[in-house]
Design a protein around this motif. Structure first.
Motif, short mmCIF file in Angstrom:
data_model
loop_
_atom_site.label_atom_id
_atom_site.label_comp_id
_atom_site.label_asym_id
_atom_site.label_seq_id
_atom_site.Cartn_x
_atom_site.Cartn_y
_atom_site.Cartn_z
N ARG A 66 48.95 18.30 18.65
CA ARG A 66 49.54 18.77 19.90
C ARG A 66 51.04 18.99 19.70
O ARG A 66 51.73 18.17 19.10
N HIS A 67 51.50 20.12 20.23
CA HIS A 67 52.92 20.47 20.13
C HIS A 67 53.51 20.61 21.52
O HIS A 67 52.84 21.07 22.46
N ARG A 68 54.77 20.24 21.62
CA ARG A 68 55.55 20.45 22.84
C ARG A 68 56.78 21.26 22.47
O ARG A 68 57.57 20.86 21.61
N ALA B 231 53.55 11.56 19.68
CA ALA B 231 53.09 10.51 20.59
C ALA B 231 51.72 10.83 21.18
O ALA B 231 50.99 9.91 21.57
N ASN B 232 51.37 12.11 21.27
CA ASN B 232 50.10 12.49 21.90
C ASN B 232 49.15 13.22 20.96
O ASN B 232 48.03 13.55 21.36
N SER B 233 49.59 13.52 19.73
CA SER B 233 48.65 14.03 18.74
C SER B 233 47.76 12.87 18.31
O SER B 233 48.23 11.74 18.17
N ARG C 3 47.26 7.55 17.10
CA ARG C 3 47.97 8.28 18.15
C ARG C 3 49.40 7.79 18.16
O ARG C 3 49.68 6.66 18.53
N GLY C 4 50.31 8.67 17.76
CA GLY C 4 51.71 8.28 17.68
C GLY C 4 51.91 7.11 16.75
O GLY C 4 51.45 7.10 15.59
N SER C 5 52.55 6.08 17.25
CA SER C 5 52.79 4.89 16.44
C SER C 5 51.58 3.96 16.40
O SER C 5 51.58 2.99 15.65
N LEU C 6 50.55 4.28 17.19
CA LEU C 6 49.36 3.45 17.22
C LEU C 6 48.40 3.91 16.12
O LEU C 6 47.95 5.06 16.11
N ASP C 7 48.10 3.03 15.20
CA ASP C 7 47.16 3.30 14.12
C ASP C 7 46.29 2.06 13.98
O ASP C 7 46.73 1.04 13.44
N THR C 8 45.07 2.13 14.48
CA THR C 8 44.24 0.94 14.52
C THR C 8 42.80 1.27 14.15
O THR C 8 42.35 2.41 14.30
N LEU C 9 42.12 0.28 13.65
CA LEU C 9 40.69 0.35 13.40
C LEU C 9 40.02 -0.67 14.31
O LEU C 9 40.04 -1.87 14.04
N ALA C 10 39.47 -0.19 15.40
CA ALA C 10 38.88 -1.08 16.40
C ALA C 10 37.39 -1.26 16.12
O ALA C 10 36.68 -0.29 15.80
N ARG C 11 36.93 -2.50 16.24
CA ARG C 11 35.51 -2.80 16.05
C ARG C 11 35.00 -3.62 17.22
O ARG C 11 35.76 -4.39 17.82
N ARG C 12 33.71 -3.47 17.50
CA ARG C 12 33.10 -4.24 18.59
C ARG C 12 31.61 -4.40 18.33
O ARG C 12 30.93 -3.46 17.91
N ASP D 215 48.70 7.96 27.15
CA ASP D 215 48.58 9.42 27.17
C ASP D 215 49.43 9.95 28.31
O ASP D 215 49.11 9.74 29.49
N ASP D 216 50.54 10.65 27.97
CA ASP D 216 51.40 11.21 29.01
C ASP D 216 51.47 12.73 28.92
O ASP D 216 52.50 13.33 29.20
#
Length: 896
Positions: free
Chosen positions: A523-525, A532-534, A576-585, A627-628
């Motif tokens: 995503r580009h602005r 932050a939103n890509s 997403r932005g600075s968030l880089d996670t591997l979530a498990r459940r 997400d903004d």
């Protein structure tokens, strides 16, 4: 006492006993053609004393198997016994009553159907619409008033107990399967719309046993409600269809050509449509169709063709082997305008309101190919294979304008926005699935596999202009994105069902499903990468479900306990932005359910169920993202989200009685929610923007009851009425203002009452129909600043229809009254008038229809939704206030 006196006394006692036990007459009343017993048949006994001439008349009714029995009251008499049943010729026998034996069994009364009486629909409304043959309801088409050249759908709509909801057939509110001559209909839509009523011999409604029950004799609760249409000899292997052209004064139009070859071996379907009206054909195959009714015109060009080949194997089967192929193409363009006013409740203060207008344009092109097949590998082994591939291309253009203010100061606008966007997508979707079923002795085995793959390319761009009036600033936000996506789903299952004796069966199944969703959105602005939103997300889930089920039948009672154990293993590689996670459940969900049924009579049932279900939140919603992309409505994830649960229970009674064609349905429902997922809003009083986050809230509950009843009143009158009431409470978290953190709940209690009355009268060419609908919605809130609301909706509609030879005239005035809305535009009285004139010619194969809709331009389309945290009202554009002229020509096959 001498021996002579003793013999005299004994003889007297014996003769007295014989006299007390003699002259018991019993017999049966049967259908002469089918041999089925006629329950409720009337048997009249006329007993005439042969010595004194006294006459005694008695009337009794036959039981569920057509039997009757009666003891004569005169020692010596002449008996005249007459058996009669409505729709049948009566039959009379005579005999002498005497003391020759204890019980007299007379020959069966075999009554023949009175075809003249059944076809006479104007004689004081006495024609029987249906009668019973065992557990089967047999509808007589000639007992229903239909126009010359009428199609099957017009007849089905009049059948007692049968209804149509969103194009789906229902029997007493439950799904109904359409069959033809005892076989599954290849296309319900084509058959009901193209087959003429004159080709129908009769229609049977019954519960079709599953293959397992037919093989083992043990009920498994898998029976289907069936509507079986019997075609008269000479009407098969013929082409049926119609061509239609319609023009509207609003410059809209519609034209179609559809045809089918009705055959038990080689059916063929052809369909073409060019239109700009509110009907959209989503899919058309030889095995079925999907139609989307809209209120706005949809410009569509589409065509489809389908062919199927059916053949019977050398051994006996219920369903013939078949394969089919259907293909087509569809192009649609749709524009929709709407408005919406939403009030958001703030804790302890007045609400905020956001007013929005929207304009949406949707362009779609689809090219589908469908292949289906069914094979009887042996008498007890069956295989289904289906496949589909579809090319999709779409484009969406959206324009939204919105402003937000606080209700206390409506003139002080907090913000406004002007948003425009364009989004496109293109790609293929494919699906292949196979199902194998087999019966070995008293055990049924099943296996299935399926594979689905979608590969789409998505692009979009948008421009948003946002004004913040308190700070006096304006923001112009230009964005564009590129987002290739793909989805892969693989599924496999195994199932086994075994019969333990005649009254108990059990089933166990295992299903495993793997799903992968991938999206890489850049995503580009303002031509700068919006890091932050890509996002890049690669989601994997693996679900394993073990299902245990039993079906116990004991006489008229049946019980069906079920238990599902589902294990979810999920993971998401989310960036997403600075968030880089591997979530498990990992989750284990338990879903129990119990169905109970008690058959009071042949067509009278008492049904009940209780279930406990679980709804897991989306794994992405459990990640702490932000997400903004819409600065006025920012969304956030919540790592603390929990699974929600629902307890549901219901008990209901459904009944059909041949006397006066009565249909009765009654039900009581209850549901309770545990940890339901709601949305908590944070309101910025300076910018008027919202921040939204999902959160578990307090659970609520709801009670409901409904009652519907219909019957013939005689003299051509038929009435029906439906009542329903539901009451419950739900909780919502009041919107937090600025930096507030204290959570305040609003408890909303709501009640919904509705009453629908229908009264119709038919007498030859005259048809009158009166309809009245009343709805009352009541809302009260624990927060004192939120108003109590009562919404009333009333509608009365009258239909006058008169047929004069080839002409038919209809006049349909409607009156609407709506009160209790926050928008004055929705609190109105409206008189809407429609009229229709039709003329049939060319032996009723052709027709011209002149139709005027909303003559006085008073119709509207509004909606309303009230929750514990918001109140929303809105409306949308729709097609009305026009005159149309339609020409239709039917291709009717005549009997050989």
């Amino acid at each position: 006492m001498d021996k002579r006196q003793l013999i005299t006394i004994i003889l007297t006692l014996i003769l007295g006993a014989v006299t007390a036990q003699a002259d018991v007459i019993k017999g049966r009343v049967l259908d002469a053609d089918t041999g089925e017993p006629l329950e409720g048949a009337e048997v009249v006994f006329i007993e005439k004393d042969t010595r004194w001439g006294d006459v005694l008349q008695t009337t009794i009714r036959t039981d569920s198997v057509g039997r009757f029995q009666r003891a004569c009251e005169m020692e010596m008499s002449k008996l005249t016994i007459t058996a009669s049943y409505f729709g049948y010729h009566s039959q009379t026998v005579q005999r002498m009553g005497n003391n020759d034996r204890d019980t007299v069994t007379i020959d069966d009364f075999r009554l023949k159907m009175d075809e003249h009486l059944l076809s006479e629909v104007t004689v004081e409304g006495r024609a029987r619409r249906f009668y019973m043959r065992g557990d089967t309801v047999v509808f007589n088409p000639s007992a229903f008033k239909t126009q010359d050249g009428a199609r099957l759908l017009e007849l089905i709509e009049q059948l007692p107990g049968v209804s149509i909801n969103n194009g789906k057939l229902l029997w007493n509110g439950e799904p109904l399967k359409l069959m033809m001559n005892g076989q599954q209909a290849f296309s319900e839509a084509l058959l009901t719309n193209l087959l003429p009523v004159e080709a129908v011999k009769d229609i049977k409604a019954y519960d079709k046993k599953s293959d397992f029950e037919q093989q083992t004799g043990v009920a498994d609760g898998k029976e289907e409600h069936v509507l079986d249409v019997t075609i008269k000899p000479g009407f098969m292997d013929k082409i049926y269809g119609d061509a239609e052209l319609k023009g509207l004064t609003s410059k809209n139009y519609a034209a179609h050509l559809r045809a089918m070859r009705l055959s038990e071996t080689d059916p063929l379907m052809l369909y073409g449509r060019v239109a700009d009206d509110p009907t959209k054909i989503d899919a058309m195959t030889i095995n079925g169709s999907s139609t989307n009714g809209s209120s706005t015109p949809i410009r569509q060009q589409m065509g489809a063709v389908g062919y199927s080949h059916l053949w019977k194997p050398a051994f006996k089967v219920d369903r013939p082997n078949n394969w089919s192929i259907s293909g087509g193409a569809s192009h649609t363009d749709e524009r929709r305008d709407s408005w919406e006013n939403r009030q958001t409740f703030l804790s302890g203060t007045m609400a905020t309101e956001s007013d929005k207008t929207s304009s949406n344009y949707q362009h779609d092109m689809k090219i589908p190919v469908d292949i289906g097949s069914f094979f009887n590998l042996s008498t007890n082994t069956k295989l289904d294979i289906d496949a589909n591939i579809t090319f999709n291309r779409g484009r969406t253009m959206t324009e939204n304008k919105q402003q937000t203010y606080e209700l206390a100061t409506p003139d002080a606008v907090t913000n406004s926005s002007d948003y425009h966007s364009i989004a496109t997508e293109e790609g293929f979707s494919t699906n292949v699935k196979a199902r194998l079923g087999s019966l070995l002795g008293k055990t049924e085995f099943g296996a299935s596999v399926s594979l689905t793959y979608d590969n789409m390319k998505r692009d979009g761009e948008s421009t948003g202009i946002y004004q913040y009036f308190q700070s006096g600033t304006t923001q112009t936000d230009r964005q564009h994105y590129h987002a290739p996506t793909h989805r892969l789903t693989a599924d496999a299952s195994l199932q086994a069902r075994h019969a333990f004796g005649k009254n108990l069966s059990a089933m166990a199944s295992w299903q495993t499903t793997y799903n992968n969703n991938f999206r890489d959105e850049q995503r580009h602005r303002a031509d700068t990468l919006d890091t932050a939103n890509s996002l890049r997300r690669d989601d994997d889930s693996w679900r394993n479900t073990l299902c245990l089920e039993a079906n116990l039948t004991q006489g008229k009672f049946s019980a069906k306990p079920m238990l599902d154990l589902t294990h979810w293993h999920e993971q998401s590689d989310y960036r997403r932005g600075s968030l880089d996670t591997l979530a498990r459940r990992d989750l284990l969900l338990v879903t129990p359910k119990l169905d109970l049924t008690y058959r009071l009579q042949k067509q009278t049932r008492l049904n009940s169920y209780i279930s406990y279900t679980s709804d897991r939140p989306d794994l992405i919603d459990c990640i702490g993202y932000r997400d903004d992309t819409n600065p006025l409505y920012v969304t956030m994830g919540n790592p603390d989200l929990k699974t929600s649960h629902t307890l549901s229970a219901s008990v209901g009674l459904s009944s059909m009685l041949t006397h006066a064609n009565q249909v009765l349905n009654f039900s009581v429902d209850y549901s309770k929610n545990y940890n339901p997922i709601g949305t908590i809003l944070h309101y910025n009083s300076q910018t008027g923007a919202y921040r939204a986050q999902n959160q578990n809230v307090r659970g609520g509950e709801r009670w409901g009851a409904s009652l519907s009843y219909e019957r013939d009143l005689g003299g051509g009158f038929h009435a029906s009425n439906s009542l329903s009431e539901s009451y419950g409470q739900a909780y919502g978290i009041m919107t937090l203002v600025d930096d507030a953190t204290d959570i305040t709940y609003n408890r909303q209690r709501s009640s919904d009452f509705s009453d629908q009355l229908r009264l119709q009268y038919r007498n030859g060419p005259l048809f009158l129909f009166l309809m009245q609908n009343f709805a009352w919605h009541r809302y009260t809130n624990s927060d004192p600043t939120q108003p109590r609301q009562n919404i009333y909706n009333y509608r009365t509609s009258f239909t006058f229809s008169y047929k004069l030879k080839s002409w038919e005239f209809q006049f349909i005035p409607d009156f609407f009254l709506d009160r209790g809305y926050m928008s004055d535009a929705m609190n109105t009285n409206r008189f809407v008038c429609n009229a229709r004139v039709s003329y049939k010619f060319l032996k009723n194969k052709a027709s011209l229809i002149l139709y005027a809709k909303d003559l006085f331009n008073r119709d509207t389309r509004y909606h309303s939704d009230v929750t514990a945290t918001t109140r929303t009202e809105g409306g949308s554009s729709f097609l009305h206030h026009y005159v149309s002229l339609t020409f239709n020509y039917k291709f009717d096959a005549k009997k050989k």
